[in-house]
Design a protein around this motif. Structure first.
Motif, short mmCIF file in Angstrom:
data_model
loop_
_atom_site.label_atom_id
_atom_site.label_comp_id
_atom_site.label_asym_id
_atom_site.label_seq_id
_atom_site.Cartn_x
_atom_site.Cartn_y
_atom_site.Cartn_z
N ILE A 69 23.93 2.14 23.98
CA ILE A 69 25.19 2.19 23.23
C ILE A 69 24.92 2.39 21.74
CG2 ILE A 69 27.24 0.86 22.56
CD1 ILE A 69 27.05 -0.60 25.23
N THR A 70 25.72 3.22 21.11
CA THR A 70 25.60 3.48 19.67
C THR A 70 26.89 3.03 18.97
OG1 THR A 70 26.61 5.68 19.61
CG2 THR A 70 24.30 5.56 20.28
N PRO A 71 26.85 2.81 17.66
CA PRO A 71 28.08 2.44 16.92
C PRO A 71 29.19 3.48 17.07
CG PRO A 71 26.15 1.98 15.58
CD PRO A 71 25.66 2.74 16.78
N ASP A 72 28.81 4.75 17.20
CA ASP A 72 29.81 5.81 17.34
C ASP A 72 30.54 5.75 18.68
OD1 ASP A 72 29.24 6.77 14.84
OD2 ASP A 72 27.83 8.30 15.55
N ASP A 73 30.01 5.00 19.63
CA ASP A 73 30.66 4.86 20.93
C ASP A 73 31.83 3.88 20.88
OD1 ASP A 73 28.82 6.57 22.13
OD2 ASP A 73 27.44 4.94 22.63
N LEU A 74 31.99 3.18 19.75
CA LEU A 74 33.01 2.15 19.62
C LEU A 74 34.17 2.60 18.74
CD1 LEU A 74 30.62 -0.88 19.01
CD2 LEU A 74 31.84 -0.37 21.14
N THR A 75 35.38 2.29 19.19
CA THR A 75 36.59 2.55 18.40
C THR A 75 37.41 1.27 18.37
OG1 THR A 75 36.65 4.86 19.11
CG2 THR A 75 38.66 3.94 18.15
N ARG A 76 37.74 0.81 17.16
CA ARG A 76 38.54 -0.41 17.04
C ARG A 76 40.02 -0.08 17.10
NH1 ARG A 76 38.42 -5.07 12.25
NH2 ARG A 76 40.59 -5.72 12.53
N ARG A 77 40.77 -0.87 17.88
CA ARG A 77 42.21 -0.70 18.02
C ARG A 77 42.91 -2.03 17.74
NH1 ARG A 77 42.46 4.78 18.06
NH2 ARG A 77 41.38 5.70 19.84
N ASP A 78 44.01 -1.98 16.98
CA ASP A 78 44.81 -3.19 16.75
C ASP A 78 45.63 -3.48 18.01
OD1 ASP A 78 43.87 -3.49 14.18
OD2 ASP A 78 45.49 -2.30 13.30
N THR A 79 45.75 -4.77 18.33
CA THR A 79 46.53 -5.19 19.49
C THR A 79 47.36 -6.42 19.12
OG1 THR A 79 44.82 -6.70 20.35
CG2 THR A 79 44.73 -4.40 21.07
N LYS A 80 48.32 -6.77 19.97
CA LYS A 80 49.15 -7.94 19.76
C LYS A 80 48.46 -9.20 20.29
CE LYS A 80 53.54 -5.41 19.95
NZ LYS A 80 54.85 -5.27 20.64
N GLU A 81 47.52 -9.03 21.18
CA GLU A 81 46.82 -10.18 21.75
C GLU A 81 45.72 -10.65 20.82
OE1 GLU A 81 43.59 -7.79 24.54
OE2 GLU A 81 45.59 -8.22 25.35
N SER A 82 45.35 -11.92 20.93
CA SER A 82 44.27 -12.49 20.11
C SER A 82 42.96 -11.80 20.43
CB SER A 82 44.16 -14.00 20.41
OG SER A 82 43.14 -14.59 19.64
N PRO A 83 42.15 -11.49 19.40
CA PRO A 83 42.22 -11.87 17.99
C PRO A 83 42.95 -10.87 17.10
CG PRO A 83 40.13 -10.82 18.44
CD PRO A 83 40.86 -10.83 19.75
N GLU A 88 37.34 -0.06 22.04
CA GLU A 88 37.21 0.87 23.16
C GLU A 88 35.78 1.39 23.16
OE1 GLU A 88 40.10 3.92 22.77
OE2 GLU A 88 41.82 2.59 23.19
N LEU A 89 35.10 1.21 24.29
CA LEU A 89 33.73 1.68 24.43
C LEU A 89 33.72 2.97 25.21
CD1 LEU A 89 30.63 1.44 24.36
CD2 LEU A 89 30.80 -0.07 26.37
N ALA A 90 33.27 4.04 24.58
CA ALA A 90 33.13 5.33 25.25
C ALA A 90 31.74 5.40 25.86
CB ALA A 90 33.35 6.48 24.27
N LEU A 91 31.68 5.15 27.15
CA LEU A 91 30.39 5.13 27.83
C LEU A 91 30.01 6.55 28.22
CD1 LEU A 91 28.46 2.82 28.71
CD2 LEU A 91 29.41 3.07 31.00
N GLY A 92 28.83 6.97 27.79
CA GLY A 92 28.39 8.34 28.03
C GLY A 92 27.90 8.56 29.44
N ALA A 93 27.01 9.53 29.60
CA ALA A 93 26.50 9.90 30.92
C ALA A 93 25.94 8.67 31.62
CB ALA A 93 25.42 10.97 30.79
N ILE A 108 36.94 -3.77 25.40
CA ILE A 108 36.20 -4.97 25.02
C ILE A 108 37.18 -5.85 24.25
CG2 ILE A 108 34.25 -5.92 23.74
CD1 ILE A 108 32.87 -3.22 24.12
N ARG A 109 37.58 -6.96 24.86
CA ARG A 109 38.64 -7.80 24.31
C ARG A 109 38.15 -9.23 24.09
NH1 ARG A 109 41.73 -5.02 28.60
NH2 ARG A 109 43.32 -3.69 27.68
N GLY A 110 39.06 -10.05 23.49
CA GLY A 110 38.83 -11.48 23.39
C GLY A 110 37.59 -11.87 22.61
#
Length: 235
Positions: A69-83, A88-93, A108-110
């Protein structure tokens, strides 16, 4: 001869069946493993906490996928649930990916999201950027220049190897007093087992783990103690 070949094949098959499976790390035991990091050096603790949590909640990732996994595979999204956010993890091949479906988005939550954020911030503070996401941490004894006192210093290496992670998870299991064969594969088996025990739809769980066969998937699910299982409370 044909008879000898048949006997040898049967012997190999029997040997595989007798091989001890990795013990499933279900939620409570995973948290015990993570708690064992509390008195460990901070950089090592933050990295392992994030790696264990991501490996578990992202469908029980294989260690080969986890270390890639690389940092570029991760995207942060705001949600109403804690925290208040998730990743979002974009898993490659992947091992089981088809050519037309070689990227999978996993949530990836909580607590896992919180621990992952802590690791990302610590990486930034240490001036680390680029792949891979998880770095092996080497501990060295050194003397502080001002106080002249001996202290443990942490150094980030280029990347986590599968063998390094195997060693670390076994050491943590011993430290936490968790019995049984604990390996990185315990995260995969633990995710499948916990999801089934929590009543999550099996199709949804298999979509997370990438299993195509229900028979193979159920081989990862560890049965509960029959004396405490809900299966004995049907009447």
């Amino acid at each position: 001869t044909a008879t000898v070949r048949k006997l040898l094949k049967a012997a190999r098959k029997d040997g595989k069946h007798r091989k001890e499976k990795s013990k499933a790390l279900v939620r409570d035991q995973l948290l015990e493993l993570i708690d064992a990091l509390d008195d460990m050096p901070p950089v090592y603790g933050a990295m392992m906490r994030a790696m264990l949590a991501v490996g578990f909640v992202a469908g029980g990732r294989r260690v080969s996928e986890l270390v890639a996994i690389t940092p570029d595979d991760l995207t942060r999204r705001d949600t109403k649930e804690s925290p208040g956010w998730m990743f979002e993890l974009a898993l490659g091949a992947r091992k089981t990916a088809d050519a037309a479906d070689d990227v999978k988005i996993l949530p990836i939550r909580g607590f896992a999201a919180v621990w992952l954020m802590e690791w990302l911030r610590l990486r930034e503070e240490l001036g680390v950027s680029g792949p891979p996401l998880f770095r092996a941490v080497r501990l060295r004894q050194g003397r502080d220049r001002k106080t002249r006192q001996m202290e443990t210093r942490e150094y980030l290496q280029k990347g986590v190897s599968t063998s390094w992670f195997w060693q670390q998870i076994r050491k943590l299991a011993d430290k936490a007093g968790i019995e049984g064969k604990i390996t990185p594969h315990s995260l995969r088996s633990g995710f499948a087992t916990q999801a089934v025990r929590d009543g999550v739809n099996v199709k949804q769980v298999m979509a997370m783990t990438d299993h195509k066969s229900v028979k193979v998937f159920m081989g990862y699910v560890e049965a509960e103690d029959l004396l405490t299982s809900d299966a004995g409370k049907l009447l």
